[in-house]
Design a protein around this motif. Structure first.
Motif, PDB file in Angstrom:
ATOM      1  N   ILE A 116       6.436 -13.862  -1.758  1.00  0.00           N
ATOM      2  CA  ILE A 116       7.185 -14.548  -0.756  1.00  0.00           C
ATOM      3  C   ILE A 116       8.115 -13.462   0.270  1.00  0.00           C
ATOM      4  N   GLU A 117       8.089 -11.991   0.075  1.00  0.00           N
ATOM      5  CA  GLU A 117       8.549 -11.121   0.932  1.00  0.00           C
ATOM      6  C   GLU A 117       7.590 -10.647   1.596  1.00  0.00           C
ATOM      7  N   ALA A 118       6.391 -11.448   1.766  1.00  0.00           N
ATOM      8  CA  ALA A 118       5.323 -10.999   2.743  1.00  0.00           C
ATOM      9  C   ALA A 118       4.610  -9.661   2.179  1.00  0.00           C
ATOM     10  N   LYS A 119       4.645  -9.198   0.984  1.00  0.00           N
ATOM     11  CA  LYS A 119       4.163  -8.055   0.481  1.00  0.00           C
ATOM     12  C   LYS A 119       2.517  -8.473   0.032  1.00  0.00           C
ATOM     13  N   ILE A 120       1.501  -7.498   0.473  1.00  0.00           N
ATOM     14  CA  ILE A 120       0.052  -7.827   0.025  1.00  0.00           C
ATOM     15  C   ILE A 120      -0.054  -7.447  -1.269  1.00  0.00           C
ATOM     16  N   VAL A 121      -0.488  -8.320  -2.370  1.00  0.00           N
ATOM     17  CA  VAL A 121      -0.804  -8.057  -3.709  1.00  0.00           C
ATOM     18  C   VAL A 121      -2.235  -8.309  -3.989  1.00  0.00           C
ATOM     19  N   TYR A 122      -2.821  -9.072  -3.053  1.00  0.00           N
ATOM     20  CA  TYR A 122      -4.630  -8.786  -3.218  1.00  0.00           C
ATOM     21  C   TYR A 122      -4.970  -9.023  -1.817  1.00  0.00           C
ATOM     22  N   VAL A 145       2.031  -4.999   8.973  1.00  0.00           N
ATOM     23  CA  VAL A 145       1.139  -3.800   9.020  1.00  0.00           C
ATOM     24  C   VAL A 145      -0.214  -4.202   9.841  1.00  0.00           C
ATOM     25  N   MET A 146      -0.757  -5.400   9.750  1.00  0.00           N
ATOM     26  CA  MET A 146      -1.930  -6.048  10.334  1.00  0.00           C
ATOM     27  C   MET A 146      -1.672  -6.948  11.182  1.00  0.00           C
ATOM     28  N   ASP A 147      -0.393  -7.751  11.416  1.00  0.00           N
ATOM     29  CA  ASP A 147      -0.132  -8.746  12.542  1.00  0.00           C
ATOM     30  C   ASP A 147       1.223  -8.028  13.096  1.00  0.00           C
ATOM     31  N   ALA A 148       0.899  -7.543  14.214  1.00  0.00           N
ATOM     32  CA  ALA A 148       1.995  -7.045  15.024  1.00  0.00           C
ATOM     33  C   ALA A 148       2.659  -8.094  15.676  1.00  0.00           C
ATOM     34  N   ARG A 152       9.922  -7.831   9.913  1.00  0.00           N
ATOM     35  CA  ARG A 152      10.099  -8.025   8.615  1.00  0.00           C
ATOM     36  C   ARG A 152      10.866  -9.230   8.304  1.00  0.00           C
ATOM     37  N   GLN A 153      11.773  -9.945   9.446  1.00  0.00           N
ATOM     38  CA  GLN A 153      12.410 -11.019   9.265  1.00  0.00           C
ATOM     39  C   GLN A 153      11.415 -12.309   9.369  1.00  0.00           C
ATOM     40  N   THR A 154      10.645 -12.048  10.488  1.00  0.00           N
ATOM     41  CA  THR A 154       9.715 -13.387  10.865  1.00  0.00           C
ATOM     42  C   THR A 154       8.710 -13.447   9.565  1.00  0.00           C
ATOM     43  N   ALA A 155       8.192 -12.310   9.253  1.00  0.00           N
ATOM     44  CA  ALA A 155       7.019 -12.401   8.257  1.00  0.00           C
ATOM     45  C   ALA A 155       7.726 -13.286   6.895  1.00  0.00           C
ATOM     46  N   ILE A 156       8.848 -12.864   6.553  1.00  0.00           N
ATOM     47  CA  ILE A 156       9.543 -13.684   5.458  1.00  0.00           C
ATOM     48  C   ILE A 156       9.658 -15.010   5.780  1.00  0.00           C
TER      49      ILE A 156
END
Length: 432
Positions: A116-122, A145-148, A152-156
């Motif tokens: 949910i925090e937009a961290k890549i796990v797979y 990292v892969m989508d500029a 951090r805020q908008t990714a969540i």
């Protein structure tokens, strides 16, 4: 530590080892107990009781060792069966997951799992290939990292949006390891696994689609440009045809003014009127937005008005009853219908209408199913011999029959109905 534990439990001599260990510890315990009892019985009891006690303890020890051996032996067998079943189940699961893993890694789309925090796990092989990274370089990293386009805020925020939006889809841009950006279509869904919520996203490189759309857009622009040029050319052609017909009409008008014979004048007037009927079609095409089709309703209204101005004197009172359904016909079909109506209207104006009475001309054209019904009626005296209209040698009647029968493939009927009435029926669909 785990390997030592695994080796220990796989050792088949565990029951014997436990039993020997228990025996040694028991012997040591008996020795210490014997010394304790010797001290105790030296001061409190006889040596005979001590020997009996010692024998009992040895028997108890041997019995306990045997019981322990059987228990541990059974436990060893149970553990071995469990371990074997676990290995078999693990191997079966691994075999069962091989096609799914193959499908994920060889998918055309990149597949990502995010927290949910937009961290890549797979991340699958297709996504790594598309982005130019190794898996280890992306696992544990975040979406930005892969989508500029995200921070951090908008990714969540977008993870939350995917979670709450069924069939979520987005067109964005992703960034490769070498810094290049490319368009991507991303769809996402949320799911639970191991008691935790994740976001599964599918990314598809749409660079080729963008290039194709760009080519199609350029082709459409070229086609539109070519179409506009052809429309201008066609309008110019219709304009010139109309002008040429008007020149012919003007020449006939000059001859009409110089003619002295009434019959010649009437013939010239009819010829001029017929040319105007055809020229009117080209005028509608030139002034209209459609270069192939004409609204029949507008065309007939204008045609009847022009015929009235040419043939009816100001002293003649004429009411025209027009009821025409909304019909769109081609240039050729409009000229055919217009020429037939022209001849019938001119005949009515010539023979049926008088200056000292109220004259009525009815023109009804309606569409029913796949047929077109045309009715033209005047309120004149009618004809005693209706049949003469089917075999008349006049140019006007021959023109009517030629168009109706050969071009419209229609039926025509004349009858007296408080004046002369003509009914024409033809197919709505035009032949190629």
């Amino acid at each position: 530590m785990s390997s030592m534990k695994k080796h220990f439990f796989n050792n088949k001599n565990i029951p014997a080892k436990f039993s020997i260990f228990y025996l040694i510890m028991g012997v040591i315990g008996i020795i210490f107990l014997d010394r304790f009892l010797n001290i105790y019985f030296t001061y409190g009891q006889t040596s005979e009781n001590s020997g009996s006690t010692l024998n009992f303890l040895f028997l108890f020890l041997i019995f306990s060792v045997l019981i322990l051996f059987f228990i541990l032996n059974h436990m060893q067998k149970v553990i071995s069966r469990i371990d074997k079943s676990y290995k078999e189940l693990k191997d079966k699961d691994k075999e069962r997951l091989i096609p799914y893993e193959f499908a994920l890694n060889n998918s055309v789309d990149g597949i990502y799992w995010f927290t949910i925090e937009a961290k890549i796990v797979y991340i699958n092989d297709a996504a790594c290939k598309m982005l130019g990274y190794e898996k280890d370089e992306l696992l544990g990293k975040y979406l930005e990292v892969m989508d500029a386009t995200f921070n951090r805020q908008t990714a969540i925020e977008v993870m939350s949006k995917i979670k709450n939006t069924p069939n979520w889809i987005l067109e964005t841009t992703q960034r490769r390891k070498n810094g290049e950006t490319f368009p991507v279509e991303v769809s996402g869904h949320s799911f639970f696994y191991g008691g935790q919520e994740y976001i599964c996203a599918f990314g598809r490189d749409i660079t080729q689609r963008y290039e194709i759309n760009k080519k199609i857009k350029n082709i459409n622009l070229e086609l539109q440009k070519s179409l506009d040029e052809k429309e201008i050319l066609l309008k110019e052609i219709h304009h010139r045809v109309k002008n040429n017909m008007e020149i012919i009409s003007s020449l006939l008008a000059m001859q009409l003014r110089r003619a002295e014979d009434d019959e010649v004048k009437y013939i010239l007037k009819q010829s001029k009127s017929r040319i105007n009927t055809m020229a009117l079609v080209h005028e509608f095409l030139y002034l209209g937005e459609n270069l192939a089709y004409i609204n029949l309703q507008d065309y007939i209204k204008r045609l009847v008005q022009d015929i009235k101005e040419l043939y009816i004197s100001q002293n003649t009172n004429l009411k025209v009853d027009l009821h025409i359904d909304k019909l769109i016909f081609s240039t050729n079909r409009c000229i055919q219908i217009g020429m037939v109506l022209h001849e019938l209207c001119v005949n009515a104006l010539k023979y049926a209408f008088k200056e000292d009475r109220d004259n009525l001309l009815c023109i009804h054209i309606k569409k029913m199913n796949d047929k077109i019904y045309v009715k033209i009626r005047d309120n004149g005296e009618g004809l005693k011999d209706i049949n003469c209209l089917y075999k008349s040698e006049s140019i006007g009647m021959q023109l009517i029959h030629s168009i109706v029968e050969d071009q419209l493939d229609a039926t025509i009927e004349f009858k007296n109905n408080n004046g002369l009435e003509c009914n024409i029926i033809f197919s709505k669909d035009e032949e190629e």
